[in-house]
Motif scaffolding. Structure first.
Motif, PDB file in Angstrom:
ATOM      1  N   SER A   1       8.615   8.469  -7.677  1.00  0.00           N
ATOM      2  CA  SER A   1       8.801   7.291  -8.523  1.00  0.00           C
ATOM      3  C   SER A   1       7.608   7.181  -9.463  1.00  0.00           C
ATOM      4  CB  SER A   1       8.878   6.022  -7.672  1.00  0.00           C
ATOM      5  OG  SER A   1       9.963   6.083  -6.786  1.00  0.00           O
ATOM      6  N   LYS A   2       7.881   6.902 -10.725  1.00  0.00           N
ATOM      7  CA  LYS A   2       6.816   6.703 -11.700  1.00  0.00           C
ATOM      8  C   LYS A   2       6.633   5.219 -12.013  1.00  0.00           C
ATOM      9  CE  LYS A   2       6.882   9.343 -15.316  1.00  0.00           C
ATOM     10  NZ  LYS A   2       7.325  10.131 -16.466  1.00  0.00           N
ATOM     11  N   LYS A   3       7.748   4.508 -12.127  1.00  0.00           N
ATOM     12  CA  LYS A   3       7.686   3.103 -12.490  1.00  0.00           C
ATOM     13  C   LYS A   3       8.881   2.398 -11.864  1.00  0.00           C
ATOM     14  CE  LYS A   3       7.427   0.035 -16.479  1.00  0.00           C
ATOM     15  NZ  LYS A   3       7.296  -0.046 -17.920  1.00  0.00           N
ATOM     16  N   GLU A   4       8.663   1.171 -11.412  1.00  0.00           N
ATOM     17  CA  GLU A   4       9.739   0.380 -10.828  1.00  0.00           C
ATOM     18  C   GLU A   4      10.075  -0.771 -11.765  1.00  0.00           C
ATOM     19  OE1 GLU A   4       9.475  -2.551  -7.244  1.00  0.00           O
ATOM     20  OE2 GLU A   4       9.872  -0.542  -6.436  1.00  0.00           O
ATOM     21  N   TRP A   5      11.319  -0.829 -12.205  1.00  0.00           N
ATOM     22  CA  TRP A   5      11.753  -1.917 -13.083  1.00  0.00           C
ATOM     23  C   TRP A   5      12.414  -3.041 -12.304  1.00  0.00           C
ATOM     24  CZ3 TRP A   5      11.695   3.016 -15.136  1.00  0.00           C
ATOM     25  CH2 TRP A   5      11.026   3.159 -16.347  1.00  0.00           C
ATOM     26  N   LYS A   6      13.056  -2.691 -11.215  1.00  0.00           N
ATOM     27  CA  LYS A   6      13.758  -3.720 -10.463  1.00  0.00           C
ATOM     28  C   LYS A   6      13.884  -3.303  -9.006  1.00  0.00           C
ATOM     29  CE  LYS A   6      18.088  -6.298 -10.236  1.00  0.00           C
ATOM     30  NZ  LYS A   6      19.405  -6.500 -10.818  1.00  0.00           N
ATOM     31  N   LYS A   7      13.677  -4.275  -8.124  1.00  0.00           N
ATOM     32  CA  LYS A   7      13.939  -4.080  -6.704  1.00  0.00           C
ATOM     33  C   LYS A   7      14.308  -5.437  -6.135  1.00  0.00           C
ATOM     34  CE  LYS A   7      12.306  -2.521  -2.313  1.00  0.00           C
ATOM     35  NZ  LYS A   7      11.667  -1.374  -1.721  1.00  0.00           N
ATOM     36  N   THR A   8      15.569  -5.614  -5.854  1.00  0.00           N
ATOM     37  CA  THR A   8      16.042  -6.873  -5.285  1.00  0.00           C
ATOM     38  C   THR A   8      17.138  -6.589  -4.277  1.00  0.00           C
ATOM     39  OG1 THR A   8      17.766  -7.183  -6.943  1.00  0.00           O
ATOM     40  CG2 THR A   8      15.626  -8.157  -7.432  1.00  0.00           C
ATOM     41  N   SER A   9      17.411  -7.563  -3.464  1.00  0.00           N
ATOM     42  CA  SER A   9      18.577  -7.507  -2.593  1.00  0.00           C
ATOM     43  C   SER A   9      19.745  -8.090  -3.363  1.00  0.00           C
ATOM     44  CB  SER A   9      18.333  -8.336  -1.332  1.00  0.00           C
ATOM     45  OG  SER A   9      17.294  -7.777  -0.579  1.00  0.00           O
TER      46      SER A   9
ATOM     47  N   GLY B   1       0.782  -1.227   0.000  1.00  0.00           N
ATOM     48  CA  GLY B   1       0.000   0.000   0.000  1.00  0.00           C
ATOM     49  C   GLY B   1       0.813   1.276   0.000  1.00  0.00           C
ATOM     50  N   PHE B   2       2.147   1.182   0.005  1.00  0.00           N
ATOM     51  CA  PHE B   2       2.990   2.373  -0.033  1.00  0.00           C
ATOM     52  C   PHE B   2       3.266   2.711  -1.492  1.00  0.00           C
ATOM     53  CE2 PHE B   2       3.603   0.552   4.117  1.00  0.00           C
ATOM     54  CZ  PHE B   2       3.590   1.649   4.951  1.00  0.00           C
ATOM     55  N   VAL B   3       2.335   3.416  -2.105  1.00  0.00           N
ATOM     56  CA  VAL B   3       2.391   3.659  -3.550  1.00  0.00           C
ATOM     57  C   VAL B   3       2.994   5.007  -3.926  1.00  0.00           C
ATOM     58  CG1 VAL B   3       0.501   2.083  -4.069  1.00  0.00           C
ATOM     59  CG2 VAL B   3      -0.002   4.474  -3.538  1.00  0.00           C
ATOM     60  N   ALA B   4       3.161   5.886  -2.954  1.00  0.00           N
ATOM     61  CA  ALA B   4       3.782   7.183  -3.213  1.00  0.00           C
ATOM     62  C   ALA B   4       5.198   7.122  -2.655  1.00  0.00           C
ATOM     63  CB  ALA B   4       2.989   8.302  -2.549  1.00  0.00           C
ATOM     64  N   ASN B   5       6.141   6.946  -3.543  1.00  0.00           N
ATOM     65  CA  ASN B   5       7.528   6.822  -3.132  1.00  0.00           C
ATOM     66  C   ASN B   5       8.309   7.956  -3.773  1.00  0.00           C
ATOM     67  OD1 ASN B   5       7.160   4.167  -1.813  1.00  0.00           O
ATOM     68  ND2 ASN B   5       6.515   3.670  -3.892  1.00  0.00           N
TER      69      ASN B   5
END
Length: 163
Positions: free
Chosen positions: A149-157, A71-75
């Protein structure tokens, strides 16, 4: 502070680190499951993790929240122009805020005087802006920019010892 020499790690250490960097089993005995996956006992696994932690070869283990799904959509990446002599003080104040996940000192550039970067996660743009205003008032830093942020392409550790 010494840096980790990967040659100091045993094959068992590497296997344990590899097991820890994947999805964590949701069950009563997650370490037992991970230990079985790499062919050692639960006690061996736990003792290896303790040793890796005590010798500072691993620093922490933690969950990665998929913030958009939660639910944290505003980053927003908020960049701040902080006087160098106050950077540690201001960064420590901002880093303590629960909505800040990252807080970094970065180099400035011509026409870009922002040296402190904070990543803010909120449920709305209004909430992001409220947090930024609160931080600005708390630190007396009024020169900043908010970049959503507009779009997320990658989020990994980071993954170590992959096949």
């Amino acid at each position: 502070m010494s840096t980790l020499n990967f040659d100091e790690l045993t094959e068992r250490d590497k296997a344990v680190i590899k097991a820890l960097q994947g999805d964590f089993p949701i069950c009563e005995e997650p370490y037992k499951v991970l230990a079985e996956q790499i062919g050692i006992s639960e006690d061996e696994f736990i003792n290896c993790v303790k040793n890796l932690t005590e010798t500072k070869k691993i620093r922490k283990m933690g969950a990665v929240l998929r913030h958009r799904e939660a639910g944290f959509v505003a980053n927003a990446l908020c960049v701040w122009n902080v006087p160098n002599e106050k950077l540690d003080e201001i960064a420590n104040i901002m880093a303590k805020h629960s909505a800040i996940s990252h807080c970094y000192d970065r180099n400035t550039a011509p026409n870009w005087n922002y040296n402190l970067y904070t990543m803010i996660h909120a449920k709305s743009r209004e909430e992001c802006e409220r947090i930024v205003k609160e931080l600005s008032e708390l630190t007396n830093i009024s020169e900043y920019q908010i970049m959503y942020s507009k779009k997320e392409w990658k989020k990994t550790s980071m993954k170590y010892f992959n096949d």
